[in-house]
Design a protein around this motif. Structure first.
Motif, PDB file in Angstrom:
ATOM      1  N   GLU A 168     -56.519  17.029 -11.609  1.00 53.29           N
ATOM      2  CA  GLU A 168     -56.402  17.487 -12.863  1.00 53.29           C
ATOM      3  C   GLU A 168     -56.618  16.185 -13.892  1.00 53.29           C
ATOM      4  O   GLU A 168     -57.391  16.532 -15.113  1.00 53.29           O
ATOM      5  CB  GLU A 168     -54.986  17.998 -13.092  1.00 53.29           C
ATOM      6  CG  GLU A 168     -54.820  18.961 -14.413  1.00 53.29           C
ATOM      7  CD  GLU A 168     -53.380  19.483 -14.574  1.00 53.29           C
ATOM      8  OE1 GLU A 168     -52.602  19.606 -13.594  1.00 53.29           O
ATOM      9  OE2 GLU A 168     -53.089  19.821 -15.940  1.00 53.29           O
ATOM     10  N   GLU A 169     -56.119  15.149 -13.308  1.00 58.32           N
ATOM     11  CA  GLU A 169     -56.369  13.846 -14.132  1.00 58.32           C
ATOM     12  C   GLU A 169     -57.985  13.413 -14.275  1.00 58.32           C
ATOM     13  O   GLU A 169     -58.398  13.062 -15.485  1.00 58.32           O
ATOM     14  CB  GLU A 169     -55.549  12.713 -13.584  1.00 58.32           C
ATOM     15  CG  GLU A 169     -53.991  12.714 -13.816  1.00 58.32           C
ATOM     16  CD  GLU A 169     -53.421  13.815 -13.002  1.00 58.32           C
ATOM     17  OE1 GLU A 169     -53.919  14.279 -11.855  1.00 58.32           O
ATOM     18  OE2 GLU A 169     -52.335  14.638 -13.526  1.00 58.32           O
ATOM     19  N   THR A 170     -58.434  13.169 -13.196  1.00 62.01           N
ATOM     20  CA  THR A 170     -59.917  12.935 -13.348  1.00 62.01           C
ATOM     21  C   THR A 170     -60.804  13.806 -13.881  1.00 62.01           C
ATOM     22  O   THR A 170     -61.734  13.491 -14.956  1.00 62.01           O
ATOM     23  CB  THR A 170     -60.663  12.776 -11.686  1.00 62.01           C
ATOM     24  OG1 THR A 170     -60.344  13.725 -11.247  1.00 62.01           O
ATOM     25  CG2 THR A 170     -59.843  11.699 -11.069  1.00 62.01           C
ATOM     26  N   SER A 172     -59.777  16.023 -16.520  1.00 55.22           N
ATOM     27  CA  SER A 172     -59.289  15.906 -17.878  1.00 55.22           C
ATOM     28  C   SER A 172     -59.884  14.709 -18.525  1.00 55.22           C
ATOM     29  O   SER A 172     -60.310  14.883 -19.517  1.00 55.22           O
ATOM     30  CB  SER A 172     -57.760  15.699 -17.803  1.00 55.22           C
ATOM     31  OG  SER A 172     -56.992  16.758 -17.644  1.00 55.22           O
TER      32      SER A 172
END
Ligand code: GRF
Length: 206
Positions: A168-170, A172
């Protein structure tokens, strides 16, 4: 456009403020022919507020807890924006659902950015929704705000690939880079008077 008629922009934010910063930078660089009038936050101590202070943009914290009831809170915001003759409201990570009176007041004069290719994945955690759905491409959308959740007429979209090892972080972060590009661009088109809403469609005049 004469100075008297120059568009005045307000940004509403609840959090980190990276889109606010992208907008402030574009205004300061004169890529957007408008003034950044005020940042409105709904809680104290946001990243957006710190960025505004550092950039010398007026900030107004209208803490929702100090204006109980959505109507009272939104009336306070409208009153602050009217005082400043704001002609465009930009939601940038503003985490409250807006009531129909507010939306009606700023109809065709309020934009939002959402980190998906709408109408896919509206609402909360769109990057997580995209990963869970297994799409190969997602992205970001700037749209006018209507009464629905992320349903208004679309101004600009940017596509972003989803990689097999994305978290989800990469994902986003990849989407956010596009957000910072298309949000100022959409605001510039609005400020230049080039956006015409026709039902669900937004036409961009040459
Ligand atoms: C962005 O991903 C935006 O699309 C969504 O909320 C996030 C806000 O990030 N509506 P920031 O506060 O602008 O950094």
């Amino acid at each position: 456009m004469s100075e008297a008629a120059r568009l005045r922009i307000a940004v509403l934010a609840s959090g980190r403020g990276s889109n606010f910063e992208a907008i402030a930078r574009a205004v300061a660089a004169r890529s957007i022919p408008a003034d950044l009038s005020v940042l409105v936050t709904d809680r104290p101590g946001t990243g957006a507020e710190a960025i505004a202070r550092a950039r010398g943009v007026e900030t107004l914290c209208l803490d929702a807890r100090e204006h109980p009831g959505r109507d009272a809170h939104e009336k306070a915001i409208v009153s602050a924006l009217e005082q400043r003759q704001v002609g465009l409201v930009c939601l940038a990570g503003y985490l409250r659902l807006l009531g129909s009176a507010f939306v009606g007041h700023y109809r065709a004069r309020m934009l939002n950015i959402h980190p998906s290719l709408l109408p896919a994945f509206p609402g909360l955690h769109p990057q997580r929704q995209a990963l869970a759905h297994g799409v190969r491409v997602t992205g970001a959308t700037v749209h006018f705000v209507d009464e629905g959740t992320d349903t208004g007429p679309i101004v600009i979209q940017a596509a972003v690939p989803v990689r097999g090892d994305d978290t989800e972080e990469t994902l986003s972060a990849r989407i956010l880079a596009e957000e910072h590009r298309i949000y100022p661009e959409a605001i510039r088109l609005f400020a230049e008077g080039r956006l015409a809403i026709d039902g669900r469609c937004v036409h961009i005049r040459e």
